[in-house]
Design a protein around this motif. Structure first.
Motif, short mmCIF file in Angstrom:
data_model
loop_
_atom_site.label_atom_id
_atom_site.label_comp_id
_atom_site.label_asym_id
_atom_site.label_seq_id
_atom_site.Cartn_x
_atom_site.Cartn_y
_atom_site.Cartn_z
N VAL A 8 50.18 19.86 -16.21
CA VAL A 8 50.75 20.95 -15.40
C VAL A 8 49.67 21.44 -14.44
CG1 VAL A 8 51.72 23.28 -15.44
CG2 VAL A 8 52.29 21.65 -17.26
N TRP A 9 50.03 21.52 -13.17
CA TRP A 9 49.02 21.85 -12.18
C TRP A 9 48.55 23.31 -12.25
CZ3 TRP A 9 52.35 20.42 -7.28
CH2 TRP A 9 53.46 21.26 -7.21
N GLU A 10 47.40 23.52 -11.68
CA GLU A 10 46.79 24.84 -11.60
C GLU A 10 47.08 25.44 -10.22
OE1 GLU A 10 45.39 28.20 -11.94
OE2 GLU A 10 44.93 26.98 -13.73
N LEU A 11 47.89 26.52 -10.21
CA LEU A 11 48.21 27.20 -8.95
C LEU A 11 47.62 28.60 -8.88
CD1 LEU A 11 51.98 26.25 -8.36
CD2 LEU A 11 49.95 25.20 -7.34
N ASP A 12 47.30 29.18 -10.02
CA ASP A 12 46.80 30.55 -10.02
C ASP A 12 45.46 30.70 -9.30
OD1 ASP A 12 48.94 31.74 -11.18
OD2 ASP A 12 48.08 31.94 -13.18
N ASN A 13 44.71 29.60 -9.21
CA ASN A 13 43.44 29.71 -8.48
C ASN A 13 43.66 29.68 -6.97
OD1 ASN A 13 44.06 27.00 -8.16
ND2 ASN A 13 41.98 26.27 -8.54
N VAL A 14 44.91 29.46 -6.56
CA VAL A 14 45.26 29.54 -5.13
C VAL A 14 45.76 30.96 -4.85
CG1 VAL A 14 46.62 28.55 -3.26
CG2 VAL A 14 45.93 27.10 -5.19
N PHE A 15 46.88 31.33 -5.49
CA PHE A 15 47.39 32.70 -5.48
C PHE A 15 47.93 32.96 -6.88
CE2 PHE A 15 48.25 31.38 -1.00
CZ PHE A 15 47.42 32.28 -0.36
N SER A 16 47.37 33.90 -7.59
CA SER A 16 47.80 34.14 -8.97
C SER A 16 49.12 34.89 -8.99
CB SER A 16 46.73 34.93 -9.73
OG SER A 16 46.54 36.20 -9.15
N LEU A 333 35.82 7.37 -4.30
CA LEU A 333 37.23 7.41 -4.68
C LEU A 333 37.37 7.70 -6.17
CD1 LEU A 333 40.23 7.02 -4.02
CD2 LEU A 333 39.93 4.56 -4.33
N GLN A 334 36.54 7.06 -6.99
CA GLN A 334 36.61 7.28 -8.43
C GLN A 334 36.28 8.73 -8.79
OE1 GLN A 334 33.51 5.52 -10.97
NE2 GLN A 334 35.12 4.83 -12.38
N GLY A 335 35.18 9.23 -8.23
CA GLY A 335 34.78 10.61 -8.52
C GLY A 335 35.80 11.61 -8.06
N PHE A 336 36.40 11.36 -6.90
CA PHE A 336 37.42 12.27 -6.39
C PHE A 336 38.63 12.30 -7.31
CE2 PHE A 336 41.46 12.72 -4.17
CZ PHE A 336 41.32 14.00 -3.66
N ALA A 337 39.11 11.13 -7.72
CA ALA A 337 40.28 11.05 -8.59
C ALA A 337 40.03 11.76 -9.92
CB ALA A 337 40.67 9.60 -8.82
N ARG A 338 38.85 11.54 -10.48
CA ARG A 338 38.52 12.20 -11.75
C ARG A 338 38.53 13.73 -11.57
NH1 ARG A 338 34.25 9.63 -13.02
NH2 ARG A 338 35.02 8.40 -14.77
N HIS A 339 37.93 14.20 -10.49
CA HIS A 339 37.89 15.65 -10.23
C HIS A 339 39.31 16.21 -10.10
CE1 HIS A 339 36.36 19.48 -8.64
NE2 HIS A 339 37.36 19.40 -7.76
N ALA A 340 40.16 15.55 -9.34
CA ALA A 340 41.52 16.03 -9.12
C ALA A 340 42.31 16.05 -10.42
CB ALA A 340 42.22 15.14 -8.08
N LEU A 341 42.18 15.00 -11.22
CA LEU A 341 42.94 14.90 -12.47
C LEU A 341 42.43 15.88 -13.52
CD1 LEU A 341 43.21 11.01 -12.50
CD2 LEU A 341 45.16 12.59 -12.37
N GLU A 342 41.13 16.07 -13.57
CA GLU A 342 40.56 16.98 -14.57
C GLU A 342 40.80 18.45 -14.24
OE1 GLU A 342 36.74 14.35 -16.24
OE2 GLU A 342 36.41 16.00 -14.82
N GLY A 344 43.41 19.90 -12.69
CA GLY A 344 44.78 20.37 -12.56
C GLY A 344 45.36 20.35 -11.17
N TRP A 345 45.06 19.31 -10.42
CA TRP A 345 45.65 19.17 -9.09
C TRP A 345 47.04 18.51 -9.16
CZ3 TRP A 345 41.81 17.63 -4.65
CH2 TRP A 345 40.74 18.55 -4.62
N VAL A 346 47.41 18.03 -10.35
CA VAL A 346 48.65 17.24 -10.47
C VAL A 346 49.66 17.94 -11.38
CG1 VAL A 346 49.62 15.01 -11.11
CG2 VAL A 346 47.28 15.13 -10.21
N GLU A 347 50.90 18.04 -10.90
CA GLU A 347 52.03 18.51 -11.69
C GLU A 347 52.83 17.26 -12.12
OE1 GLU A 347 54.70 19.72 -13.80
OE2 GLU A 347 53.52 21.40 -13.06
N ALA A 348 52.67 16.87 -13.40
CA ALA A 348 53.24 15.61 -13.86
C ALA A 348 54.21 15.77 -15.02
CB ALA A 348 52.11 14.67 -14.29
N GLU A 349 54.29 16.94 -15.61
CA GLU A 349 55.08 17.13 -16.83
C GLU A 349 56.56 16.80 -16.62
OE1 GLU A 349 54.81 20.39 -20.32
OE2 GLU A 349 55.56 21.18 -18.42
#
Length: 599
Positions: A8-16, A333-342, A344-349
């Motif tokens: 589940v993505w993290e949105l509260d760090n954008v606007f809570s 590319l690898q470091g970026f993907a790891r950062h994004a996935l770790e 909460g940049w992705v809403e996958a549920e």
């Protein structure tokens, strides 16, 4: 146990606080104040008369960027809220508020562009050489050329205003029509009520009866409501054509070509190359028909699986698979993907009340992206996640550039995403644990070629022919069906026993107003990325730096210039496109060989 990669993505760090966010409310209020100042500044902006005006232009550009970033930040966040919960009514109201802001911004910005157009050509040339403006030379020149093609400020302002409740309203009506539709389909012995998106997903079901029932039920709905959809499509096209006519534009492809920064000859030669090399893909469809015990495939059989492949990846495994294989291309590319996935940049549920489909959106003020999808564990889901991470990486690669030099066209937007998807798809085939799995994964790759070379081609043929006929008046429903069937017969090289006559009613892309002719850029991006991928394989890990330089240039040059600079290729020549098609043909040859051995 806490997963490494949140679903589940993290949105509260954008606007809570979601759609009730006090932070978002404050942001919108501040943006509204900035917008009023921007509108006043655009009215007062005088036509540049001398090179000393460069400073004044640069200051206005900074103001433009500031307001634009704030509007896009809010729009992206609200889009995420609507995607994660279709029942969030407050988010829908907020979207309308931002939509009005965007319209006002565009009207004010047009005044600035027309001031640039009125600048003396000699003064203009010298202005672009100044220290203040030289980094914006490409985009400024593009804006100036755009303004030359437009009507007066008052007329364009009127078009923009009327478009809210006219042009764009027809698109919104289509969305409401689709949202109101559901069908009953028998699944696993139970009658289930499905949305259009859910029913469409059954096109890849292993049971032919399920595929056919889903298709037939939807087709019955399209037929029942065809007059509503025909009225919507004709009205939307009528508005667009009247707008073109007032601007003196006869070629309906002029605007989409300009938006994609590509020449007509590039588009023509791409389709020519594809049309001349369809036989291998027609052979694949014929071979697949035999495997399914048919003389020819029907429309609802095209995506049917030919082998059972139960390989599943949970979200953790899928994320790890992507990170591992991205690493074989390059550390950035690898470091970026790891950062994004770790982080909460992705809403996958996989849960109820989410929108169908997937997307990647940029949060320009935060310097981050957010990816939306519904992950259910298939290899196709892994490829989709890689695809969207590719989009996010494109945005990441552009971070050193000024915000005004980050606006890339749709055709090259698909380059980074498809490139990332190819890394994962190729790795999956090479790492297949058995022959059945390899056949399944290989076919998944071929299905993309069929989609881009045949399905997308059919959409392009239909849309261009429909618009030409629409110039002479409303195109009746029966003719829309004929045009679609003719386009499918041609694009699929006669490979199907029956097409999808109401596809024009079922496909959202025909009704999108922001991007006219939402078809050919997909095929362009697919074939262009194949060439980039081939170069990456040839040069190994050292190519990553060159690749990022290519991505940074996507927003500041034409596609022809981009290909020549970074690939040494002339994309107005058929040979460029044929090389990419040849790579796809090899997949077909391997697939037919493997499955023939099965028989």
């Amino acid at each position: 146990m806490t997963n490494t990669y949140p679903e589940v993505w993290e949105l509260d760090n954008v606007f809570s606080g979601g759609s009730d966010s006090a932070e978002l409310k404050t942001h919108l209020e501040t943006t509204a104040e900035k917008l009023v100042e921007f509108e006043q500044a655009s009215i007062q902006f005088a036509v540049p008369k001398q090179t000393d005006d460069a400073q004044r232009i640069a200051e206005f550009l900074e103001q433009t960027s500031d307001v634009s970033v704030d509007i896009r930040q809010a729009g992206a966040f609200i889009g995420c809220l609507m995607a994660q919960n279709t029942e969030d009514k407050k988010a829908s109201l907020l979207q309308s508020e931002v939509g009005l802001m965007r319209s006002r911004f565009q009207s004010a910005f047009l005044k600035f562009k027309q001031s640039l157009m009125e600048t003396d050509p000699n003064v203009w040339t010298e202005l672009l050489k100044t220290e203040n403006l030289k980094e914006f030379a490409f985009i400024l020149d593009e804006w100036r050329q755009e303004a030359k093609r437009l009507l007066s400020e008052q007329e364009e302002g009127l078009i923009t205003s009327l478009g809210i409740d006219g042009y764009h309203a027809w698109s919104e009506l289509y969305d409401l029509l689709i949202a109101s539709i559901s069908v009953q389909v028998n699944l696993d012995g139970q009658e289930k009520t499905l949305s259009v998106g859910q029913a469409n997903n059954l096109s890849a079901h292993s049971n032919e009866q399920v595929r056919k029932e889903s298709y037939d039920k939807l087709e019955a709905v399209w037929q029942e409501k065809e007059e509503l959809f025909a009225k919507t499509l004709n009205s939307l096209a009528g508005f667009r054509l009247q707008m073109y006519k007032k601007r003196g534009v006869d070629n309906v492809l002029e605007e989409p070509l300009q938006m994609n920064r590509m020449k007509q000859e590039t588009l023509d030669v791409m389709w020519q190359a594809i049309s001349e090399h369809k036989q291998p893909f027609a052979d694949y469809l014929a071979h697949k028909a035999q495997m399914l015990g048919k003389d020819q495939l029907a429309w609802y059989d095209v995506e049917a699986p030919v082998v059972e492949n139960a390989q599943q990846f949970d979200y953790e495994q899928g994320s790890e698979f992507i990170i591992r294989h991205f690493g074989k291309f390059g550390p950035e590319l690898q470091g970026f993907a790891r950062h994004a996935l770790e982080n909460g940049w992705v809403e996958a549920e996989d849960r109820a009340h989410k929108m169908p489909g997937g997307f990647c959106t940029s949060l320009p003020k935060s310097g981050e992206s957010r990816i939306f999808m519904t992950y259910s564990g298939s290899m196709s889901n892994v490829a989709t996640l890689a695809h969207e991470l590719g989009h996010a990486f494109h945005t990441h690669a552009l971070r050193p550039m000024h915000d005004l030099n980050r606006s890339y066209a749709m055709n090259v937007a698909e380059t980074a995403s498809t490139f990332a998807e190819m890394i994962v798809a190729d790795a999956a085939v090479k790492n297949a644990s058995n022959k059945e799995e390899k056949i399944s994964l290989l076919e998944d790759k071929i299905q993309r070629s069929v989609a881009f070379f045949m399905n997308i081609h059919a959409r392009f043929l239909f849309e261009t022919r429909f618009y030409e006929e629409r110039k002479n008046g409303v195109v009746p429903t029966s003719r829309l069906n004929e045009l679609m069937e003719q386009a499918q017969e041609e694009a699929f090289a006669g490979s199907l026993s029956e097409g999808h006559p109401h596809f024009w009613a079922s496909k959202l892309h025909f009704y999108i107003t922001d991007v006219p002719f939402y078809n050919f850029p997909y095929t362009f991006g697919y074939l262009f990325s194949l060439s980039v991928y081939a170069k990456a394989l040839e040069e190994g890990q050292g190519f990553e730096e060159q690749y990022m330089a290519l991505l940074r240039d996507t927003a500041i040059m034409s596609t022809e210039e981009l290909a020549m600079k970074h690939l040494g290729e002339d994309i107005t020549e058929k040979g460029f496109w044929e090389k990419g098609i040849a790579l796809c043909t090899k997949d077909v040859e391997e697939f037919i060989k493997l499955t023939a051995e099965e028989g």
